[in-house]
Design a protein around this motif. Sequence first.
Motif, short mmCIF file in Angstrom:
data_model
loop_
_atom_site.label_atom_id
_atom_site.label_comp_id
_atom_site.label_asym_id
_atom_site.label_seq_id
_atom_site.Cartn_x
_atom_site.Cartn_y
_atom_site.Cartn_z
N ARG A 196 0.83 -1.20 0.00
CA ARG A 196 0.00 0.00 0.00
C ARG A 196 0.87 1.26 0.00
O ARG A 196 0.55 2.23 -0.68
N VAL A 197 1.97 1.22 0.74
CA VAL A 197 2.87 2.36 0.76
C VAL A 197 3.59 2.49 -0.58
O VAL A 197 3.83 3.61 -1.07
N GLU A 198 3.94 1.37 -1.20
CA GLU A 198 4.57 1.44 -2.52
C GLU A 198 3.62 2.04 -3.55
O GLU A 198 4.04 2.78 -4.46
N GLY A 199 2.32 1.75 -3.44
CA GLY A 199 1.35 2.39 -4.31
C GLY A 199 1.29 3.89 -4.08
O GLY A 199 1.18 4.68 -5.04
N TYR A 200 1.39 4.29 -2.81
CA TYR A 200 1.46 5.72 -2.46
C TYR A 200 2.68 6.38 -3.10
O TYR A 200 2.58 7.46 -3.71
N ARG A 201 3.82 5.73 -2.98
CA ARG A 201 5.05 6.29 -3.56
C ARG A 201 4.93 6.40 -5.09
O ARG A 201 5.37 7.40 -5.68
#
Length: 336
Positions: A196-201
């Motif tokens: 989910r954080v990689e999608g944010y990045r």
Amino acid sequence: MPSRRVTIAEIAASAGVSVPTVSKVLNGRADVSETTRKRVQQIMVDRGYQRRAAGAQRPVGLIDMVVPGLDSPWVVDVLRGAESEARKVGSQIVLTSAEGAPAGDRRWLDRLASRRSDGLVLVVSEAAPEAVEQLRALHTPVVLLDPVGGSDPSFPTVGATNWAGGLSAVEHLVSLGHRRIAALSGPPQLACSQERVEGYRAALGRADIAVDERLVRFTEFTTSGGLAGARAVLDAPDPPTAIFAGSDMQAFGVFHEAAARGLRIPEDLSVVGFDDVTFSALATPPLTTVRQPLTRMAAEAVRILLDADDASPGPPPRVELATHLVVRGSTGPVRR
């Protein structure tokens, strides 16, 4: 070279019925029409279907499910899907809460061995190494639902498009003019937290917005985790105008912290969650969130278990169900 074994999934497809219906025919269940029973049985003969080897254990009608805890409403959605799928073949769900520890202590394994189980679904949990060996010795199929990082690759998995969900959440915030966007997520050892954080990045990168690492926090997928994460990012010298929370429970924690600071949602702070638990639409304001198909994911995990003895040779299945953004009242244009 031996011919490939025909699976009940293939029988079901040929007969135009569900896999559970074929299972009912195999187990002599009465709740199948005579016409359907005869059609399925004839296709089994025509396709050369062979049941499990003689001496193999018969189903006991129990499917074990291990969840990390019982304090989150998304567990209810997971149980609803698992129970619905199990009920189709007359099975029941046996629930165990791991309370954050690896599943499979000695007492639990002893109970499992004494009563037997038709399979085990591990929900955002990992099995202790000794438990994995014992489960294999018991010939107990295991399916991982929303697996943790570094999970045993020999187990089938069912998950959601966490990366795409994070991407859509943050792209939505960017489209509203936000550039100072924080991300809260769960424990960093969980694959879903990282994805989910990689999608944010990725969303920030596409918008040519540099990631400020002070605005990225890994806590717990709980209200208290959301409170702690919100407090940390809102205390930054240049606080965010929007927060992407990796779970709805974290988002509700952000709501509480925003209220304590006198911040209005969405006028002063936009918030996006993840999961779309039942009461997300009832929050004030209603929560914009990424819908994760929890009920379908659990049903698919149970279906894979029920079909485990008839699975085709090859790598274990990897199922990933789509997420999508549900826009409600907790997001709005950035204040100029």
